[in-house]
Design a protein around this motif. Structure first.
Motif, PDB file in Angstrom:
ATOM      1  N   ARG A  86       0.840  -1.212   0.000  1.00 27.83           N
ATOM      2  CA  ARG A  86       0.000   0.000   0.000  1.00 27.83           C
ATOM      3  C   ARG A  86       0.867   1.251   0.000  1.00 27.83           C
ATOM      4  O   ARG A  86       0.599   2.218  -0.744  1.00 27.83           O
ATOM      5  N   GLU A  87       1.897   1.259   0.828  1.00 29.02           N
ATOM      6  CA  GLU A  87       2.785   2.424   0.899  1.00 29.02           C
ATOM      7  C   GLU A  87       3.531   2.623  -0.414  1.00 29.02           C
ATOM      8  O   GLU A  87       3.702   3.758  -0.883  1.00 29.02           O
ATOM      9  N   PHE A  88       3.952   1.511  -1.012  1.00 26.70           N
ATOM     10  CA  PHE A  88       4.656   1.615  -2.295  1.00 26.70           C
ATOM     11  C   PHE A  88       3.747   2.228  -3.355  1.00 26.70           C
ATOM     12  O   PHE A  88       4.150   3.154  -4.080  1.00 26.70           O
ATOM     13  N   SER A  94       5.975   4.015 -10.484  1.00 31.38           N
ATOM     14  CA  SER A  94       6.447   2.981 -11.399  1.00 31.38           C
ATOM     15  C   SER A  94       7.241   1.921 -10.651  1.00 31.38           C
ATOM     16  O   SER A  94       7.743   2.160  -9.549  1.00 31.38           O
ATOM     17  N   LEU A  95       7.337   0.740 -11.269  1.00 30.88           N
ATOM     18  CA  LEU A  95       8.154  -0.347 -10.742  1.00 30.88           C
ATOM     19  C   LEU A  95       8.704  -1.117 -11.940  1.00 30.88           C
ATOM     20  O   LEU A  95       7.945  -1.736 -12.685  1.00 30.88           O
ATOM     21  N   LEU A 133       0.563  -8.339  -5.042  1.00 30.76           N
ATOM     22  CA  LEU A 133       0.107  -7.016  -4.605  1.00 30.76           C
ATOM     23  C   LEU A 133       0.749  -5.886  -5.404  1.00 30.76           C
ATOM     24  O   LEU A 133       0.188  -4.793  -5.493  1.00 30.76           O
ATOM     25  N   LEU A 134       1.933  -6.139  -5.981  1.00 28.89           N
ATOM     26  CA  LEU A 134       2.618  -5.116  -6.774  1.00 28.89           C
ATOM     27  C   LEU A 134       2.415  -5.294  -8.281  1.00 28.89           C
ATOM     28  O   LEU A 134       2.965  -4.525  -9.077  1.00 28.89           O
ATOM     29  N   LEU A 135       1.627  -6.283  -8.655  1.00 24.54           N
ATOM     30  CA  LEU A 135       1.480  -6.604 -10.074  1.00 24.54           C
ATOM     31  C   LEU A 135       0.880  -5.448 -10.872  1.00 24.54           C
ATOM     32  O   LEU A 135       1.302  -5.177 -12.003  1.00 24.54           O
ATOM     33  N   ASP A 136      -0.082  -4.751 -10.296  1.00 23.77           N
ATOM     34  CA  ASP A 136      -0.686  -3.622 -11.016  1.00 23.77           C
ATOM     35  C   ASP A 136       0.347  -2.544 -11.330  1.00 23.77           C
ATOM     36  O   ASP A 136       0.340  -1.968 -12.421  1.00 23.77           O
ATOM     37  N   VAL A 306      -4.288 -13.508  -1.682  1.00 26.24           N
ATOM     38  CA  VAL A 306      -3.908 -12.616  -2.776  1.00 26.24           C
ATOM     39  C   VAL A 306      -4.322 -13.269  -4.087  1.00 26.24           C
ATOM     40  O   VAL A 306      -3.820 -14.341  -4.441  1.00 26.24           O
ATOM     41  N   ASP A 307      -5.223 -12.623  -4.807  1.00 23.39           N
ATOM     42  CA  ASP A 307      -5.731 -13.113  -6.082  1.00 23.39           C
ATOM     43  C   ASP A 307      -5.052 -12.317  -7.204  1.00 23.39           C
ATOM     44  O   ASP A 307      -5.199 -11.108  -7.282  1.00 23.39           O
ATOM     45  N   TYR A 308      -4.347 -13.011  -8.066  1.00 26.95           N
ATOM     46  CA  TYR A 308      -3.600 -12.340  -9.145  1.00 26.95           C
ATOM     47  C   TYR A 308      -4.508 -11.831 -10.272  1.00 26.95           C
ATOM     48  O   TYR A 308      -4.086 -11.014 -11.076  1.00 26.95           O
TER      49      TYR A 308
END
Length: 310
Positions: A86-88, A94-95, A133-136, A306-308
């Protein structure tokens, strides 16, 4: 084998945002330093924010211009993983590269905050959740983005024991470690297959460091209170292991080399795969078992929540 490839071979990373778990020590520390040297902004995801800040200060002593941010991310607590994600997302637009590097090795049986066996929970489930969680953010970042998952040559002795996944009936520290490292590869390859079917801009690759001298080897003997095993591990590190800086090269190669493709596995190309320059390798036959990978994936989504959505 990229015989002459080293950290200095990395191309300019200016503008790249990179997350490294376990960035405060060992392979994660050396990878963070190499990424920062080439201009990347590195988010150091560490179990202890205090130790992370100490490591960042140490890097800045050598690289005053290093662009580093330290955030708490305890892979043994899925609430901490969610808070980090969430903080990221609230902070970074971007990632470009996610390095699933942190891990524990051959420790006595303990449990994570959610009650998972710690090696399986930290090495696999924590990174499975973090990646999902970071996939989006990976999707939304322009150009090719990568997920690199750190495994180990020990995965070759691993089996996924679906009947006793958490080692509640029978527990051996090394078997549990091998299982978790096999799970890393099953996840990395299955992620690449699922991404390839849904979208083409995210690549999932895997790597292993060979035998690198880090604090990872000390944790098990220290937790057991075994001075003899601690001494033996120190002697092996001194006599056989390559240093952590060299051990980080497969991770750096998988994360930055322009010719890396999804589903590839990078490791040292020297003596028995324990040391040397990085090369593309083949992991164990079990690591390519699609049925086990799909079963582990569905179970991991259930356990982590966590659902991808792939």
């Amino acid at each position: 084998m990229a015989a002459n490839w080293s950290a200095e071979s990395i191309q300019d990373l200016s503008g790249a945002t990179i997350v490294v778990t376990g960035a405060n020590s060992g392979l994660g520390y050396e990878a963070t330093k190499a990424f920062a040297r080439e201009g990347g902004h590195v988010i150091m995801a560490c179990r202890s924010e205090k130790r992370g800040r100490t490591a960042a200060e140490s890097i800045r002593e050598d690289l005053p211009s290093a662009s580093l941010s330290v955030h708490e991310c305890d892979l043994a607590d899925l609430d901490s993983v969610r808070a980090f994600a969430r903080e990221f997302e609230a902070t970074y637009p971007s990632l470009h590269v996610l390095c699933n590097n942190a891990g524990v090795m051959a420790i006595p049986r303990t449990e994570t905050e959610q009650g998972f066996e710690t090696q399986f929970g930290v090495n696999h489930l924590g990174h499975f959740a973090l990646t999902g969680l970071l996939l989006d953010r990976l999707r939304e970042t322009g150009g090719e983005t990568r997920v690199v998952t750190q495994s180990s040559a020990v995965h070759e002795r691993g089996r996924i024991d679906f009947s006793d996944l958490q080692g509640e009936t029978q527990y051996d520290p090394w078997n549990a470690y091998a299982q978790s490292k096999l799970a890393n590869l099953l996840f990395a390859y299955e992620l690449d297959r699922r991404l390839s079917e849904s979208e083409g801009e995210i690549e999932s690759a895997a790597c292993h460091p060979g035998y690198a001298a880090t604090d990872l080897q000390r944790r098990g003997p220290e937790m057991r209170g075994s001075r003899l095993r601690l001494w033996a591990m120190g002697a092996m590190n001194a006599l056989v292991a390559q240093d952590a800086e060299t051990g980080a090269l497969p991770l750096l190669y998988a994360a930055t080399h322009p010719e890396i493709e999804g589903g590839e596995y990078v490791g040292p190309g020297g003596f028995m795969g324990m040391r040397g320059a990085p090369e593309i390798q083949r992991s164990s036959e079990r690591s390519y078992d699609r049925e086990d990978a799909a079963r582990l994936w569905e179970l991991s989504e259930e356990l982590t929540g966590v659902d991808y959505r792939l």
